[in-house]
Design a protein around this motif. Structure first.
Motif, PDB file in Angstrom:
ATOM      1  N   ARG A   1       0.805  -1.229   0.000  1.00 33.64           N
ATOM      2  CA  ARG A   1       0.000   0.000   0.000  1.00 33.64           C
ATOM      3  C   ARG A   1       0.831   1.268   0.000  1.00 33.64           C
ATOM      4  NH1 ARG A   1      -5.546  -0.915   3.439  1.00 33.64           N
ATOM      5  NH2 ARG A   1      -6.221  -2.777   2.304  1.00 33.64           N
ATOM      6  N   HIS A   2       2.032   1.182   0.558  1.00 36.25           N
ATOM      7  CA  HIS A   2       2.814   2.418   0.717  1.00 36.25           C
ATOM      8  C   HIS A   2       4.154   2.379  -0.001  1.00 36.25           C
ATOM      9  CE1 HIS A   2      -0.109   3.724   3.714  1.00 36.25           C
ATOM     10  NE2 HIS A   2      -0.006   2.539   4.285  1.00 36.25           N
ATOM     11  N   GLY A   3       4.413   1.346  -0.768  1.00 32.49           N
ATOM     12  CA  GLY A   3       5.646   1.272  -1.526  1.00 32.49           C
ATOM     13  C   GLY A   3       6.885   1.167  -0.664  1.00 32.49           C
ATOM     14  N   LEU A   4       6.788   0.485   0.449  1.00 35.41           N
ATOM     15  CA  LEU A   4       7.918   0.340   1.364  1.00 35.41           C
ATOM     16  C   LEU A   4       8.655  -0.966   1.085  1.00 35.41           C
ATOM     17  CD1 LEU A   4       6.076   1.323   4.692  1.00 35.41           C
ATOM     18  CD2 LEU A   4       7.351   2.833   3.154  1.00 35.41           C
ATOM     19  N   ASP A   5       9.948  -1.012   1.482  1.00 35.18           N
ATOM     20  CA  ASP A   5      10.641  -2.292   1.437  1.00 35.18           C
ATOM     21  C   ASP A   5      10.421  -3.009   2.776  1.00 35.18           C
ATOM     22  OD1 ASP A   5      12.453  -1.271   3.343  1.00 35.18           O
ATOM     23  OD2 ASP A   5      13.916  -0.693   1.805  1.00 35.18           O
ATOM     24  N   GLU A   6      10.955  -4.223   2.932  1.00 38.19           N
ATOM     25  CA  GLU A   6      10.695  -5.026   4.132  1.00 38.19           C
ATOM     26  C   GLU A   6      11.171  -4.328   5.403  1.00 38.19           C
ATOM     27  OE1 GLU A   6      12.129  -8.976   3.966  1.00 38.19           O
ATOM     28  OE2 GLU A   6      10.958  -9.548   2.199  1.00 38.19           O
ATOM     29  N   THR A   7      12.358  -3.743   5.329  1.00 42.13           N
ATOM     30  CA  THR A   7      12.914  -3.074   6.518  1.00 42.13           C
ATOM     31  C   THR A   7      12.069  -1.870   6.907  1.00 42.13           C
ATOM     32  OG1 THR A   7      15.152  -3.779   5.931  1.00 42.13           O
ATOM     33  CG2 THR A   7      14.948  -1.932   7.473  1.00 42.13           C
ATOM     34  N   GLN A   8      11.693  -1.063   5.937  1.00 39.61           N
ATOM     35  CA  GLN A   8      10.874   0.119   6.222  1.00 39.61           C
ATOM     36  C   GLN A   8       9.511  -0.278   6.787  1.00 39.61           C
ATOM     37  OE1 GLN A   8      11.030   1.687   2.225  1.00 39.61           O
ATOM     38  NE2 GLN A   8      12.511   3.301   2.797  1.00 39.61           N
ATOM     39  N   ALA A   9       8.889  -1.318   6.232  1.00 41.79           N
ATOM     40  CA  ALA A   9       7.580  -1.758   6.716  1.00 41.79           C
ATOM     41  C   ALA A   9       7.678  -2.237   8.157  1.00 41.79           C
ATOM     42  CB  ALA A   9       7.041  -2.865   5.819  1.00 41.79           C
ATOM     43  N   PHE A  10       8.742  -2.985   8.465  1.00 38.93           N
ATOM     44  CA  PHE A  10       8.908  -3.466   9.845  1.00 38.93           C
ATOM     45  C   PHE A  10       9.175  -2.308  10.792  1.00 38.93           C
ATOM     46  CE2 PHE A  10      11.320  -5.186  13.431  1.00 38.93           C
ATOM     47  CZ  PHE A  10      10.451  -6.187  13.845  1.00 38.93           C
ATOM     48  N   ASP A  11       9.919  -1.304  10.342  1.00 37.38           N
ATOM     49  CA  ASP A  11      10.176  -0.131  11.184  1.00 37.38           C
ATOM     50  C   ASP A  11       8.881   0.599  11.524  1.00 37.38           C
ATOM     51  OD1 ASP A  11      12.870  -0.526  11.361  1.00 37.38           O
ATOM     52  OD2 ASP A  11      13.402   0.851   9.735  1.00 37.38           O
ATOM     53  N   VAL A  12       7.944   0.634  10.576  1.00 40.01           N
ATOM     54  CA  VAL A  12       6.647   1.256  10.852  1.00 40.01           C
ATOM     55  C   VAL A  12       5.933   0.501  11.965  1.00 40.01           C
ATOM     56  CG1 VAL A  12       4.349   1.698   9.909  1.00 40.01           C
ATOM     57  CG2 VAL A  12       6.369   2.233   8.542  1.00 40.01           C
ATOM     58  N   LEU A  13       5.928  -0.814  11.878  1.00 41.03           N
ATOM     59  CA  LEU A  13       5.282  -1.638  12.907  1.00 41.03           C
ATOM     60  C   LEU A  13       5.955  -1.434  14.270  1.00 41.03           C
ATOM     61  CD1 LEU A  13       4.945  -4.993  10.924  1.00 41.03           C
ATOM     62  CD2 LEU A  13       3.080  -3.452  11.541  1.00 41.03           C
ATOM     63  N   ARG A  14       7.278  -1.496  14.280  1.00 41.82           N
ATOM     64  CA  ARG A  14       8.015  -1.383  15.532  1.00 41.82           C
ATOM     65  C   ARG A  14       7.827  -0.018  16.173  1.00 41.82           C
ATOM     66  NH1 ARG A  14      12.629   0.841  16.348  1.00 41.82           N
ATOM     67  NH2 ARG A  14      13.100   0.932  14.108  1.00 41.82           N
ATOM     68  N   ARG A  15       7.881   1.036  15.370  1.00 44.41           N
ATOM     69  CA  ARG A  15       7.753   2.396  15.895  1.00 44.41           C
ATOM     70  C   ARG A  15       6.355   2.627  16.485  1.00 44.41           C
ATOM     71  NH1 ARG A  15       9.906   4.472  11.868  1.00 44.41           N
ATOM     72  NH2 ARG A  15       8.019   5.059  10.692  1.00 44.41           N
ATOM     73  N   TYR A  16       5.320   2.140  15.784  1.00 44.75           N
ATOM     74  CA  TYR A  16       3.949   2.281  16.297  1.00 44.75           C
ATOM     75  C   TYR A  16       3.796   1.511  17.607  1.00 44.75           C
ATOM     76  CZ  TYR A  16      -1.142   2.544  16.333  1.00 44.75           C
ATOM     77  OH  TYR A  16      -2.451   2.791  16.683  1.00 44.75           O
ATOM     78  N   SER A  17       4.394   0.342  17.667  1.00 44.74           N
ATOM     79  CA  SER A  17       4.312  -0.468  18.874  1.00 44.74           C
ATOM     80  C   SER A  17       4.937   0.250  20.061  1.00 44.74           C
ATOM     81  CB  SER A  17       5.022  -1.812  18.644  1.00 44.74           C
ATOM     82  OG  SER A  17       5.139  -2.537  19.837  1.00 44.74           O
ATOM     83  N   GLN A  18       6.115   0.810  19.862  1.00 45.94           N
ATOM     84  CA  GLN A  18       6.818   1.495  20.945  1.00 45.94           C
ATOM     85  C   GLN A  18       6.106   2.774  21.371  1.00 45.94           C
ATOM     86  OE1 GLN A  18      10.693   1.971  19.187  1.00 45.94           O
ATOM     87  NE2 GLN A  18      11.377  -0.074  19.806  1.00 45.94           N
ATOM     88  N   GLU A  19       5.659   3.570  20.394  1.00 44.07           N
ATOM     89  CA  GLU A  19       5.060   4.861  20.702  1.00 44.07           C
ATOM     90  C   GLU A  19       3.695   4.727  21.380  1.00 44.07           C
ATOM     91  OE1 GLU A  19       4.948   6.849  16.985  1.00 44.07           O
ATOM     92  OE2 GLU A  19       7.094   7.343  16.973  1.00 44.07           O
ATOM     93  N   ASN A  20       2.987   3.635  21.094  1.00 43.22           N
ATOM     94  CA  ASN A  20       1.647   3.455  21.652  1.00 43.22           C
ATOM     95  C   ASN A  20       1.574   2.371  22.724  1.00 43.22           C
ATOM     96  OD1 ASN A  20      -0.323   5.162  19.776  1.00 43.22           O
ATOM     97  ND2 ASN A  20       1.256   4.257  18.462  1.00 43.22           N
ATOM     98  N   ASN A  21       2.746   1.817  23.067  1.00 42.26           N
ATOM     99  CA  ASN A  21       2.820   0.783  24.112  1.00 42.26           C
ATOM    100  C   ASN A  21       1.862  -0.375  23.828  1.00 42.26           C
ATOM    101  OD1 ASN A  21       3.825  -0.368  26.464  1.00 42.26           O
ATOM    102  ND2 ASN A  21       2.220   0.546  27.747  1.00 42.26           N
ATOM    103  N   VAL A  22       1.893  -0.826  22.587  1.00 41.53           N
ATOM    104  CA  VAL A  22       1.070  -1.946  22.139  1.00 41.53           C
ATOM    105  C   VAL A  22       2.003  -3.028  21.624  1.00 41.53           C
ATOM    106  CG1 VAL A  22      -0.736  -2.706  20.544  1.00 41.53           C
ATOM    107  CG2 VAL A  22      -0.797  -0.390  21.495  1.00 41.53           C
ATOM    108  N   LYS A  23       1.723  -4.266  21.958  1.00 42.75           N
ATOM    109  CA  LYS A  23       2.575  -5.354  21.506  1.00 42.75           C
ATOM    110  C   LYS A  23       2.627  -5.401  19.977  1.00 42.75           C
ATOM    111  CE  LYS A  23       2.090  -8.413  25.487  1.00 42.75           C
ATOM    112  NZ  LYS A  23       1.660  -9.759  25.949  1.00 42.75           N
ATOM    113  N   LEU A  24       3.804  -5.750  19.485  1.00 39.56           N
ATOM    114  CA  LEU A  24       4.017  -5.784  18.038  1.00 39.56           C
ATOM    115  C   LEU A  24       3.010  -6.704  17.342  1.00 39.56           C
ATOM    116  CD1 LEU A  24       5.887  -4.757  15.776  1.00 39.56           C
ATOM    117  CD2 LEU A  24       7.307  -6.784  16.150  1.00 39.56           C
ATOM    118  N   ARG A  25       2.687  -7.830  17.970  1.00 38.78           N
ATOM    119  CA  ARG A  25       1.733  -8.752  17.363  1.00 38.78           C
ATOM    120  C   ARG A  25       0.355  -8.121  17.244  1.00 38.78           C
ATOM    121  NH1 ARG A  25       0.342 -14.957  19.318  1.00 38.78           N
ATOM    122  NH2 ARG A  25      -1.341 -15.331  17.842  1.00 38.78           N
TER     123      ARG A  25
END
Length: 229
Positions: free
Chosen positions: A192-216
């Motif tokens: 959807r956003h034209g990201l590579d694997e590393t960038q997509a995972f960074d989005v997930l990880r950053r959202y998880s950390q900033e919102n205190n929600v488990k990555l899963r």
């Protein structure tokens, strides 16, 4: 005690435990078997300590739940001690609560009020970890003899291995499921956003950390809704 019969029942139970489909089912089979195989046992349960919190698993009777709660509140009692194993003891047998109140002066009278006559506790452990304690109750004083203690100890030895195996299997299944849902969510972000694997995972990880929600949970939200909210 007919030990030949007991040995056959233990062998059958060992096979049955390995066939259970979940940790809860395994523990339920353990405690149910205790009431069937250990002479004098009216109720059984497994007490687990997580820090200061007491959890009761697979109780066959409300008496077990109430007893564990009282021991947790008082921070004393045979099941509580077995789960902590601070004294190095791995087995407790209290033949008669009306006569043995010295070790647990606050818990013993409460146990009598509950209708506990005698009790046994067995630490569930492997070489690598302590898992909790299997606790057996009788409403009759003097219900547990030496043969009952030996039977309970043999049952607890099998139970510890089955408990550890079931938990390890469940953890492995959860890890596989987590990797799958994270991979699926990463693929959605990439498409959807034209990201590579590393960038997509960074989005997930950053959202998880900033919102205190488990990555899963973050990944599951993307898989279910197609986006982060």
């Amino acid at each position: 005690m007919d030990w030949a019969w007991f040995a056959r029942q233990m062998a059958s139970m060992a096979r049955d435990l390995l066939a259970q489909e979940s940790v809860d089912a395994t523990l339920g089979r353990i405690t149910h078997t205790a009431t069937e195989l250990v002479e004098g046992c009216d109720a059984a349960g497994i007490l687990v300590l997580r820090g200061d919190a007491v959890r009761t698993l697979a109780a066959t009777d409300d008496l077990v739940v109430v007893s564990d709660r009282i021991q947790g509140e008082l921070r004393e009692g045979p099941c509580f001690d077995a789960a902590r194993s601070r004294t190095g003891e791995r087995v407790y047998r209290i033949p008669d609560f009306t006569a043995d109140a010295v070790r647990w002066p606050r818990y013993a009278p409460r146990a009598q009020e509950l209708g506990v006559g005698s009790m046994m506790g067995f630490l569930l452990y492997t070489e690598d970890e302590d898992l909790g304690a299997l606790n057996l109750y009788s409403r009759r004083p003097g219900a547990f003899a030496e043969a009952s203690e030996l039977a309970g100890w043999l049952l607890a030895s099998h139970a510890a291995i089955a408990f550890s195996s079931a938990r390890t299997h469940a953890q492995m299944e959860e890890a596989v499921a987590t990797r799958h849902v994270i991979g699926e969510a990463r693929g959605i972000l990439m498409g959807r956003h034209g990201l590579d694997e590393t960038q997509a995972f960074d989005v997930l990880r950053r959202y998880s950390q900033e919102n205190n929600v488990k990555l899963r949970e973050v990944a599951r939200q993307i898989c279910e809704k197609g986006a982060l909210t």
